[in-house]
Scaffold this motif. Sequence first.
Motif, PDB file in Angstrom:
ATOM      1  N   ILE A 128       0.832  -1.203   0.000  1.00  0.00           N
ATOM      2  CA  ILE A 128       0.000   0.000   0.000  1.00  0.00           C
ATOM      3  C   ILE A 128       0.867   1.254   0.000  1.00  0.00           C
ATOM      4  CG2 ILE A 128      -1.626   1.360   1.373  1.00  0.00           C
ATOM      5  CD1 ILE A 128      -2.825  -1.338   2.304  1.00  0.00           C
ATOM      6  N   LEU A 129       1.872   1.291   0.866  1.00  0.00           N
ATOM      7  CA  LEU A 129       2.731   2.468   0.974  1.00  0.00           C
ATOM      8  C   LEU A 129       3.538   2.691  -0.300  1.00  0.00           C
ATOM      9  CD1 LEU A 129       4.030   2.156   4.649  1.00  0.00           C
ATOM     10  CD2 LEU A 129       2.318   3.745   3.758  1.00  0.00           C
ATOM     11  N   ALA A 130       4.046   1.604  -0.896  1.00  0.00           N
ATOM     12  CA  ALA A 130       4.828   1.741  -2.125  1.00  0.00           C
ATOM     13  C   ALA A 130       3.990   2.343  -3.243  1.00  0.00           C
ATOM     14  CB  ALA A 130       5.392   0.387  -2.544  1.00  0.00           C
ATOM     15  N   ALA A 131       2.744   1.880  -3.355  1.00  0.00           N
ATOM     16  CA  ALA A 131       1.865   2.410  -4.398  1.00  0.00           C
ATOM     17  C   ALA A 131       1.475   3.850  -4.104  1.00  0.00           C
ATOM     18  CB  ALA A 131       0.619   1.541  -4.514  1.00  0.00           C
ATOM     19  N   SER A 132       1.195   4.155  -2.845  1.00  0.00           N
ATOM     20  CA  SER A 132       0.757   5.493  -2.461  1.00  0.00           C
ATOM     21  C   SER A 132       1.832   6.539  -2.684  1.00  0.00           C
ATOM     22  CB  SER A 132       0.342   5.512  -0.988  1.00  0.00           C
ATOM     23  OG  SER A 132      -0.708   4.612  -0.739  1.00  0.00           O
ATOM     24  N   GLU A 133       3.066   6.191  -2.349  1.00  0.00           N
ATOM     25  CA  GLU A 133       4.152   7.166  -2.388  1.00  0.00           C
ATOM     26  C   GLU A 133       4.575   7.533  -3.800  1.00  0.00           C
ATOM     27  OE1 GLU A 133       6.995   5.205   0.044  1.00  0.00           O
ATOM     28  OE2 GLU A 133       5.948   5.681   1.928  1.00  0.00           O
ATOM     29  N   ALA A 134       4.090   6.777  -4.793  1.00  0.00           N
ATOM     30  CA  ALA A 134       4.452   7.059  -6.179  1.00  0.00           C
ATOM     31  C   ALA A 134       3.565   8.126  -6.810  1.00  0.00           C
ATOM     32  CB  ALA A 134       4.380   5.774  -7.007  1.00  0.00           C
ATOM     33  N   GLU A 135       2.535   8.574  -6.079  1.00  0.00           N
ATOM     34  CA  GLU A 135       1.576   9.538  -6.644  1.00  0.00           C
ATOM     35  C   GLU A 135       1.872  10.964  -6.197  1.00  0.00           C
ATOM     36  OE1 GLU A 135      -0.557   8.733  -8.902  1.00  0.00           O
ATOM     37  OE2 GLU A 135      -0.120   6.591  -8.789  1.00  0.00           O
ATOM     38  N   ASP A 136       1.326  11.950  -6.946  1.00  0.00           N
ATOM     39  CA  ASP A 136       1.673  13.347  -6.711  1.00  0.00           C
ATOM     40  C   ASP A 136       0.570  14.187  -6.073  1.00  0.00           C
ATOM     41  OD1 ASP A 136      -0.026  13.358  -8.857  1.00  0.00           O
ATOM     42  OD2 ASP A 136       1.274  14.512 -10.195  1.00  0.00           O
ATOM     43  N   THR A 137      -0.599  13.590  -5.797  1.00  0.00           N
ATOM     44  CA  THR A 137      -1.628  14.301  -5.044  1.00  0.00           C
ATOM     45  C   THR A 137      -2.148  13.369  -3.958  1.00  0.00           C
ATOM     46  OG1 THR A 137      -3.610  13.605  -6.296  1.00  0.00           O
ATOM     47  CG2 THR A 137      -2.335  15.485  -7.173  1.00  0.00           C
ATOM     48  N   GLN A 138      -2.750  13.947  -2.921  1.00  0.00           N
ATOM     49  CA  GLN A 138      -3.239  13.129  -1.816  1.00  0.00           C
ATOM     50  C   GLN A 138      -4.351  12.193  -2.267  1.00  0.00           C
ATOM     51  OE1 GLN A 138      -1.602  12.916   0.852  1.00  0.00           O
ATOM     52  NE2 GLN A 138      -0.294  14.703   0.571  1.00  0.00           N
ATOM     53  N   ALA A 139      -5.243  12.674  -3.119  1.00  0.00           N
ATOM     54  CA  ALA A 139      -6.346  11.825  -3.581  1.00  0.00           C
ATOM     55  C   ALA A 139      -5.818  10.673  -4.427  1.00  0.00           C
ATOM     56  CB  ALA A 139      -7.357  12.650  -4.372  1.00  0.00           C
ATOM     57  N   ARG A 140      -4.894  10.958  -5.308  1.00  0.00           N
ATOM     58  CA  ARG A 140      -4.311   9.889  -6.132  1.00  0.00           C
ATOM     59  C   ARG A 140      -3.552   8.892  -5.269  1.00  0.00           C
ATOM     60  NH1 ARG A 140      -1.882  13.468 -11.194  1.00  0.00           N
ATOM     61  NH2 ARG A 140      -3.887  13.792 -12.275  1.00  0.00           N
ATOM     62  N   SER A 141      -2.895   9.389  -4.234  1.00  0.00           N
ATOM     63  CA  SER A 141      -2.179   8.511  -3.318  1.00  0.00           C
ATOM     64  C   SER A 141      -3.154   7.576  -2.599  1.00  0.00           C
ATOM     65  CB  SER A 141      -1.403   9.354  -2.307  1.00  0.00           C
ATOM     66  OG  SER A 141      -0.720   8.537  -1.384  1.00  0.00           O
ATOM     67  N   LEU A 142      -4.278   8.128  -2.148  1.00  0.00           N
ATOM     68  CA  LEU A 142      -5.309   7.322  -1.495  1.00  0.00           C
ATOM     69  C   LEU A 142      -5.818   6.233  -2.431  1.00  0.00           C
ATOM     70  CD1 LEU A 142      -7.489   6.674   0.640  1.00  0.00           C
ATOM     71  CD2 LEU A 142      -8.841   8.564  -0.329  1.00  0.00           C
ATOM     72  N   LEU A 143      -6.136   6.610  -3.663  1.00  0.00           N
ATOM     73  CA  LEU A 143      -6.668   5.638  -4.615  1.00  0.00           C
ATOM     74  C   LEU A 143      -5.631   4.568  -4.953  1.00  0.00           C
ATOM     75  CD1 LEU A 143      -8.584   8.034  -7.059  1.00  0.00           C
ATOM     76  CD2 LEU A 143      -9.545   6.591  -5.246  1.00  0.00           C
ATOM     77  N   ALA A 144      -4.387   4.979  -5.124  1.00  0.00           N
ATOM     78  CA  ALA A 144      -3.337   4.011  -5.448  1.00  0.00           C
ATOM     79  C   ALA A 144      -3.156   3.000  -4.320  1.00  0.00           C
ATOM     80  CB  ALA A 144      -2.025   4.738  -5.728  1.00  0.00           C
ATOM     81  N   LEU A 157      -4.758   3.684   6.125  1.00  0.00           N
ATOM     82  CA  LEU A 157      -5.931   4.173   5.396  1.00  0.00           C
ATOM     83  C   LEU A 157      -6.495   5.427   6.056  1.00  0.00           C
ATOM     84  CD1 LEU A 157      -8.084   3.862   3.206  1.00  0.00           C
ATOM     85  CD2 LEU A 157      -9.274   2.227   4.713  1.00  0.00           C
ATOM     86  N   ILE A 158      -6.591   5.424   7.379  1.00  0.00           N
ATOM     87  CA  ILE A 158      -7.077   6.613   8.088  1.00  0.00           C
ATOM     88  C   ILE A 158      -6.203   7.822   7.747  1.00  0.00           C
ATOM     89  CG2 ILE A 158      -7.446   7.665  10.348  1.00  0.00           C
ATOM     90  CD1 ILE A 158      -7.961   4.847  11.450  1.00  0.00           C
ATOM     91  N   ASP A 159      -4.893   7.627   7.795  1.00  0.00           N
ATOM     92  CA  ASP A 159      -3.968   8.737   7.528  1.00  0.00           C
ATOM     93  C   ASP A 159      -4.117   9.241   6.099  1.00  0.00           C
ATOM     94  OD1 ASP A 159      -3.044   8.439  10.102  1.00  0.00           O
ATOM     95  OD2 ASP A 159      -1.228   7.327   9.523  1.00  0.00           O
ATOM     96  N   ALA A 160      -4.281   8.321   5.149  1.00  0.00           N
ATOM     97  CA  ALA A 160      -4.416   8.730   3.742  1.00  0.00           C
ATOM     98  C   ALA A 160      -5.686   9.551   3.536  1.00  0.00           C
ATOM     99  CB  ALA A 160      -4.417   7.505   2.842  1.00  0.00           C
ATOM    100  N   ILE A 161      -6.768   9.143   4.166  1.00  0.00           N
ATOM    101  CA  ILE A 161      -8.017   9.896   4.041  1.00  0.00           C
ATOM    102  C   ILE A 161      -7.901  11.249   4.732  1.00  0.00           C
ATOM    103  CG2 ILE A 161     -10.446   9.927   4.740  1.00  0.00           C
ATOM    104  CD1 ILE A 161     -10.521   6.919   4.215  1.00  0.00           C
ATOM    105  N   ALA A 162      -7.263  11.285   5.890  1.00  0.00           N
ATOM    106  CA  ALA A 162      -7.076  12.555   6.605  1.00  0.00           C
ATOM    107  C   ALA A 162      -6.277  13.537   5.761  1.00  0.00           C
ATOM    108  CB  ALA A 162      -6.376  12.309   7.942  1.00  0.00           C
ATOM    109  N   ARG A 163      -5.230  13.060   5.106  1.00  0.00           N
ATOM    110  CA  ARG A 163      -4.431  13.949   4.264  1.00  0.00           C
ATOM    111  C   ARG A 163      -5.226  14.437   3.052  1.00  0.00           C
ATOM    112  NH1 ARG A 163      -0.304  10.087   5.594  1.00  0.00           N
ATOM    113  NH2 ARG A 163      -0.753   8.974   3.644  1.00  0.00           N
ATOM    114  N   THR A 164      -6.058  13.563   2.512  1.00  0.00           N
ATOM    115  CA  THR A 164      -6.888  13.956   1.375  1.00  0.00           C
ATOM    116  C   THR A 164      -7.896  15.016   1.782  1.00  0.00           C
ATOM    117  OG1 THR A 164      -6.628  11.714   0.466  1.00  0.00           O
ATOM    118  CG2 THR A 164      -8.377  13.064  -0.465  1.00  0.00           C
ATOM    119  N   GLN A 165      -8.470  14.852   2.963  1.00  0.00           N
ATOM    120  CA  GLN A 165      -9.403  15.862   3.464  1.00  0.00           C
ATOM    121  C   GLN A 165      -8.679  17.182   3.736  1.00  0.00           C
ATOM    122  OE1 GLN A 165     -11.238  14.005   6.855  1.00  0.00           O
ATOM    123  NE2 GLN A 165     -12.509  12.632   5.623  1.00  0.00           N
TER     124      GLN A 165
END
Length: 228
Positions: A83-99, A163-171
């Motif tokens: 999850i972290l490897a996929a998330s860290e490759a993205e350039d926006t918080q929403a894209r990171s969450l989805l990845a 997951l909680i952290d990713a959603i918090a950052r997106t918000q």
Amino acid sequence: MDDDHGPNRRRNRRGQGALLREDILAAATELIERDGHSGDVTLRRIAREAAITAPSIYAHFADLDDILDTVLNGYFDDLRAAILAASEAEDTQARSLLAGCRAYARFAMERPGRYRALFHRMRPGSEASGGSETSDAPNPPEAPVAPPPLPRLPSRMDVFQTLIDAIARTQAAGQAAGTDPFQDALAVWAAMHGAVLLRMTAPVFEWPELDTFIDTLVIRTAQVTQVG
């Protein structure tokens, strides 16, 4: 003749404690993946798979629960790393969450036996009590009765916290409309878990492509308003 006494049986290795421990974990992993869950794994089956005697297991693990918890905690660590490897490759918080959510779903679909096993044993660990349950000393008469300890599931909860952290950052980035990351994470997790189990149990259904389906699911349940 029983496999425990067969002609091809290897003698227990001496002086190779770390290697034997890894053999035991590898045997348990093989059985879980072969069965598709952990419910039928026994010490005897692990010993047979590892080509050792069952008593030799106790030099490395306290019991069957100790083995299975070690294996499954490793699975959760692998899931979190994916999850972290996929998330860290993205350039926006929403894209990171989805990845990260796509990585979760792919892990489940590519390793169905491991994934089912993760939730087959979703229970508090024995360390949750901090050892108080095994103490023979009674509480002093004047001491208040302590409430039962909260479940302690370190590796499992680390994945959920991700997951909680990713959603918090997106918000916080203004890319999701929710205000409660914990509740939104519960909704996303429940939705994804249900989605992957349905795909496993009803493979003949004409499911949408996995990544696209997960993106749609997460955007709705996490209230994502902006992806780019």
